[in-house]
Motif scaffolding. Structure first.
Motif, PDB file in Angstrom:
ATOM      1  N   GLY A 126     -55.595  63.212  16.617  1.00  0.00           N
ATOM      2  CA  GLY A 126     -56.611  64.163  16.188  1.00  0.00           C
ATOM      3  C   GLY A 126     -56.681  65.419  17.032  1.00  0.00           C
ATOM      4  N   GLY A 127     -57.394  66.413  16.500  1.00  0.00           N
ATOM      5  CA  GLY A 127     -57.676  67.640  17.242  1.00  0.00           C
ATOM      6  C   GLY A 127     -56.482  68.549  17.424  1.00  0.00           C
ATOM      7  N   ARG A 128     -56.669  69.563  18.249  1.00  0.00           N
ATOM      8  CA  ARG A 128     -55.586  70.480  18.565  1.00  0.00           C
ATOM      9  C   ARG A 128     -54.487  69.742  19.333  1.00  0.00           C
ATOM     10  N   LYS A 129     -53.285  70.300  19.306  1.00  0.00           N
ATOM     11  CA  LYS A 129     -52.162  69.643  19.973  1.00  0.00           C
ATOM     12  C   LYS A 129     -52.432  69.455  21.456  1.00  0.00           C
ATOM     13  N   THR A 130     -53.131  70.401  22.071  1.00  0.00           N
ATOM     14  CA  THR A 130     -53.408  70.279  23.499  1.00  0.00           C
ATOM     15  C   THR A 130     -54.308  69.088  23.789  1.00  0.00           C
ATOM     16  N   MET A 131     -55.131  68.657  22.824  1.00  0.00           N
ATOM     17  CA  MET A 131     -55.993  67.505  23.032  1.00  0.00           C
ATOM     18  C   MET A 131     -55.171  66.236  23.136  1.00  0.00           C
ATOM     19  N   GLY A 132     -54.211  66.090  22.247  1.00  0.00           N
ATOM     20  CA  GLY A 132     -53.326  64.937  22.323  1.00  0.00           C
ATOM     21  C   GLY A 132     -52.489  64.958  23.582  1.00  0.00           C
ATOM     22  N   ALA A 133     -52.063  66.165  23.995  1.00  0.00           N
ATOM     23  CA  ALA A 133     -51.259  66.286  25.208  1.00  0.00           C
ATOM     24  C   ALA A 133     -52.061  65.874  26.434  1.00  0.00           C
ATOM     25  N   CYS A 134     -53.341  66.264  26.498  1.00  0.00           N
ATOM     26  CA  CYS A 134     -54.179  65.910  27.650  1.00  0.00           C
ATOM     27  C   CYS A 134     -54.443  64.416  27.718  1.00  0.00           C
ATOM     28  N   LEU A 135     -54.678  63.794  26.571  1.00  0.00           N
ATOM     29  CA  LEU A 135     -54.918  62.355  26.573  1.00  0.00           C
ATOM     30  C   LEU A 135     -53.645  61.594  26.921  1.00  0.00           C
ATOM     31  N   THR A 136     -52.508  62.099  26.466  1.00  0.00           N
ATOM     32  CA  THR A 136     -51.233  61.485  26.832  1.00  0.00           C
ATOM     33  C   THR A 136     -51.014  61.554  28.333  1.00  0.00           C
ATOM     34  N   LEU A 137     -51.320  62.705  28.920  1.00  0.00           N
ATOM     35  CA  LEU A 137     -51.162  62.866  30.365  1.00  0.00           C
ATOM     36  C   LEU A 137     -52.071  61.895  31.115  1.00  0.00           C
ATOM     37  N   ALA A 138     -53.298  61.735  30.640  1.00  0.00           N
ATOM     38  CA  ALA A 138     -54.217  60.788  31.276  1.00  0.00           C
ATOM     39  C   ALA A 138     -53.667  59.367  31.205  1.00  0.00           C
ATOM     40  N   ALA A 139     -53.091  59.013  30.058  1.00  0.00           N
ATOM     41  CA  ALA A 139     -52.494  57.681  29.916  1.00  0.00           C
ATOM     42  C   ALA A 139     -51.320  57.507  30.875  1.00  0.00           C
ATOM     43  N   GLN A 140     -50.512  58.538  31.019  1.00  0.00           N
ATOM     44  CA  GLN A 140     -49.381  58.458  31.941  1.00  0.00           C
ATOM     45  C   GLN A 140     -49.834  58.265  33.384  1.00  0.00           C
ATOM     46  N   MET A 141     -50.995  58.780  33.720  1.00  0.00           N
ATOM     47  CA  MET A 141     -51.510  58.641  35.077  1.00  0.00           C
ATOM     48  C   MET A 141     -52.097  57.247  35.327  1.00  0.00           C
ATOM     49  N   TYR A 142     -52.874  56.719  34.370  1.00  0.00           N
ATOM     50  CA  TYR A 142     -53.699  55.551  34.653  1.00  0.00           C
ATOM     51  C   TYR A 142     -53.400  54.302  33.828  1.00  0.00           C
ATOM     52  N   ALA A 143     -52.633  54.384  32.769  1.00  0.00           N
ATOM     53  CA  ALA A 143     -52.465  53.239  31.873  1.00  0.00           C
ATOM     54  C   ALA A 143     -51.743  52.072  32.553  1.00  0.00           C
ATOM     55  N   ARG A 144     -52.029  50.881  32.044  1.00  0.00           N
ATOM     56  CA  ARG A 144     -51.449  49.644  32.566  1.00  0.00           C
ATOM     57  C   ARG A 144     -50.587  48.991  31.489  1.00  0.00           C
ATOM     58  N   PRO A 145     -49.906  47.890  31.786  1.00  0.00           N
ATOM     59  CA  PRO A 145     -49.010  47.279  30.790  1.00  0.00           C
ATOM     60  C   PRO A 145     -49.681  46.908  29.481  1.00  0.00           C
ATOM     61  N   GLN A 146     -50.982  46.540  29.502  1.00  0.00           N
ATOM     62  CA  GLN A 146     -51.637  46.129  28.262  1.00  0.00           C
ATOM     63  C   GLN A 146     -52.104  47.303  27.409  1.00  0.00           C
ATOM     64  N   ASP A 147     -52.063  48.511  27.935  1.00  0.00           N
ATOM     65  CA  ASP A 147     -52.543  49.680  27.191  1.00  0.00           C
ATOM     66  C   ASP A 147     -51.443  50.227  26.281  1.00  0.00           C
ATOM     67  N   ARG A 148     -51.868  50.907  25.218  1.00  0.00           N
ATOM     68  CA  ARG A 148     -50.915  51.441  24.232  1.00  0.00           C
ATOM     69  C   ARG A 148     -51.281  52.881  23.866  1.00  0.00           C
ATOM     70  N   LEU A 149     -50.254  53.661  23.527  1.00  0.00           N
ATOM     71  CA  LEU A 149     -50.424  55.045  23.092  1.00  0.00           C
ATOM     72  C   LEU A 149     -49.952  55.138  21.640  1.00  0.00           C
ATOM     73  N   TYR A 150     -50.843  55.610  20.751  1.00  0.00           N
ATOM     74  CA  TYR A 150     -50.549  55.605  19.322  1.00  0.00           C
ATOM     75  C   TYR A 150     -50.702  56.993  18.699  1.00  0.00           C
ATOM     76  N   HIS A 151     -49.884  57.213  17.684  1.00  0.00           N
ATOM     77  CA  HIS A 151     -50.051  58.345  16.771  1.00  0.00           C
ATOM     78  C   HIS A 151     -50.079  57.770  15.367  1.00  0.00           C
ATOM     79  N   VAL A 152     -50.824  58.391  14.475  1.00  0.00           N
ATOM     80  CA  VAL A 152     -50.900  57.895  13.106  1.00  0.00           C
ATOM     81  C   VAL A 152     -50.273  58.918  12.165  1.00  0.00           C
ATOM     82  N   LEU A 153     -49.451  58.447  11.264  1.00  0.00           N
ATOM     83  CA  LEU A 153     -48.800  59.298  10.262  1.00  0.00           C
ATOM     84  C   LEU A 153     -49.274  58.875   8.871  1.00  0.00           C
ATOM     85  N   VAL A 154     -49.728  59.848   8.089  1.00  0.00           N
ATOM     86  CA  VAL A 154     -50.274  59.597   6.764  1.00  0.00           C
ATOM     87  C   VAL A 154     -49.449  60.371   5.740  1.00  0.00           C
ATOM     88  N   SER A 155     -49.272  59.798   4.570  1.00  0.00           N
ATOM     89  CA  SER A 155     -48.558  60.494   3.499  1.00  0.00           C
ATOM     90  C   SER A 155     -49.116  61.903   3.354  1.00  0.00           C
TER      91      SER A 155
END
Length: 374
Positions: A126-155
């Motif tokens: 969701g949101g502007r591309k920079t929003m997804g980029a910031c959340l991805t960066l946060a995940a790269q900093m703090y995420a653990r093995p049980q965490d997941r990063l998802y994108h959704v694609l709709v027709s």
């Protein structure tokens, strides 16, 4: 294990229910939802997803059956990005808005990943591309093995329909528009919602315990990994960059020219190097800066290359009155914070010593570690 969906959302909150639908299809239960958005995005979430108990979120639960544990989600789980004064940000439009967004992503990610019995599903659709980029960066900093990063694609034809939030349990025929803007009708049974698992590398296992005591900015976390890199500050006028401990950042010409002036002032200080850290002989007041305006102008024009002098502004860096100087100094500090983190910025900023009206300015960092490339 409890699963939290942490998603960025803009003006199309459909991505939340689409992600819920895709996770439901994959038999991945969600126990709690938290959203990061702007003021305008919050209004859309409240109106379209919640809608006083009648929004798309509740329609989704009704269509696919609320799980036995329920899903904890309400207005209190909508996290609106706020500026330095605490005001809600309307949109992510500049570097300051983006910095506030990143701080929100880092803080919430830090909070939710502290509990080993919680898995975080990061949704960056969701949101502007920079929003997804910031959340991805946060995940790269703090995420653990049980965490997941998802994108959704709709027709595509359903994705562009503002009234489509998820494929209903009983297919419906809805009105769509083709690329020419012509109306046609199609059954929702043709809608495809695919959840894409995005692989990423987390640096959390390499982080020292002392930087995991509270939320940190990415630059500080990255610098904590560079434990044996010798301290060196490179001011590269030709390339318009600063480099510190192996990290690099761009800086606008006017700001870099002023910073380079103070770096040269430090390098030319006659005080012995062994006394550099406790010395302030290379600190000057604003009048001292004004007297050396030609040197600052020369540095700025050197960076601008072949640009005609007549096209350059006669204010700002080329006419450093006290207000201009303080403004540039403030912008430089903000750049250093964003590029290298607060610990490094405290060392690198143009510091002030003494009380008004005897305030003087200069660099605190040891002159032995400063290198300039003109």
């Amino acid at each position: 294990m409890k699963n939290i969906l942490l998603a960025v959302v803009g003006l199309s909150p459909q991505v939340v229910t689409e992600t819920l639908y895709a996770l439901h299809q994959m038999n991945r239960p969600v126990h709690t939802i938290h959203l990061i958005t702007t003021r305008a995005g919050e209004e859309m979430v409240l109106a379209q997803l919640l809608g006083g108990g009648k929004g798309a979120f509740y329609r989704f639960l009704k269509a696919y059956g609320p799980p036995s544990h329920g899903i904890d989600f309400g207005p209190g789980h909508i996290h609106v990005v706020r500026d330095d004064l605490g005001a809600e940000v309307d949109d992510i439009e500049n570097e300051y808005d983006n910095a506030a967004l990143l701080e929100t992503c880092m803080r919430l990610t830090f909070d939710f990943t502290r509990d080993p019995d919680i898995a975080v599903f990061f949704s960056i659709a969701g949101g502007r591309k920079t929003m997804g980029a910031c959340l991805t960066l946060a995940a790269q900093m703090y995420a653990r093995p049980q965490d997941r990063l998802y994108h959704v694609l709709v027709s595509p034809e359903f994705e562009s329909n503002r009234g489509f939030f998820f494929p209903p349990a009983q297919p419906e025929t809805i009105e769509l528009k083709n690329k020419r803007g012509e109306t046609y009708f199609k059954s929702t049974s043709y809608a495809k919602v695919n959840l894409i698992h995005m692989p990423f590398i987390s640096i959390r296992p390499q982080l020292a315990p002392e930087v995991l005591d509270q939320p940190r900015d990415p630059a500080t976390l990255m610098l904590s990994l560079i434990r044996e890199t010798p301290e060196q500050l490179l001011v590269h006028l030709k390339d318009g960059k600063l480099r510190y401990r192996g990290m690099e950042m761009d800086m606008a010409p006017g700001r870099l020219a002023l910073y380079a002036f103070f770096a040269l002032l430090k390098k030319e200080c006659p005080a012995p190097e062994q006394k550099c850290k406790a010395c302030d002989q290379c600190f000057v007041d604003h009048e001292g800066v004004s007297r050396r305006q030609p040197e600052i102008t020369r540095l700025y024009k050197q960076m601008c290359g072949t640009r005609p002098t007549g096209e350059m502004s006669t204010t700002g860096i080329l006419n450093l009155n006290l207000d201009n100087f303080k403004s540039l100094k403030s912008h430089i500090k903000r750049n250093l914070l964003q590029g290298f983190g607060p610990l490094a910025a405290e060392k690198l900023e143009i510091a002030s010593v003494g009380k008004k009206p005897y305030t003087r300015y200069g660099l605190l960092i040891d002159k032995a570690v400063i290198e300039l490339v003109m």
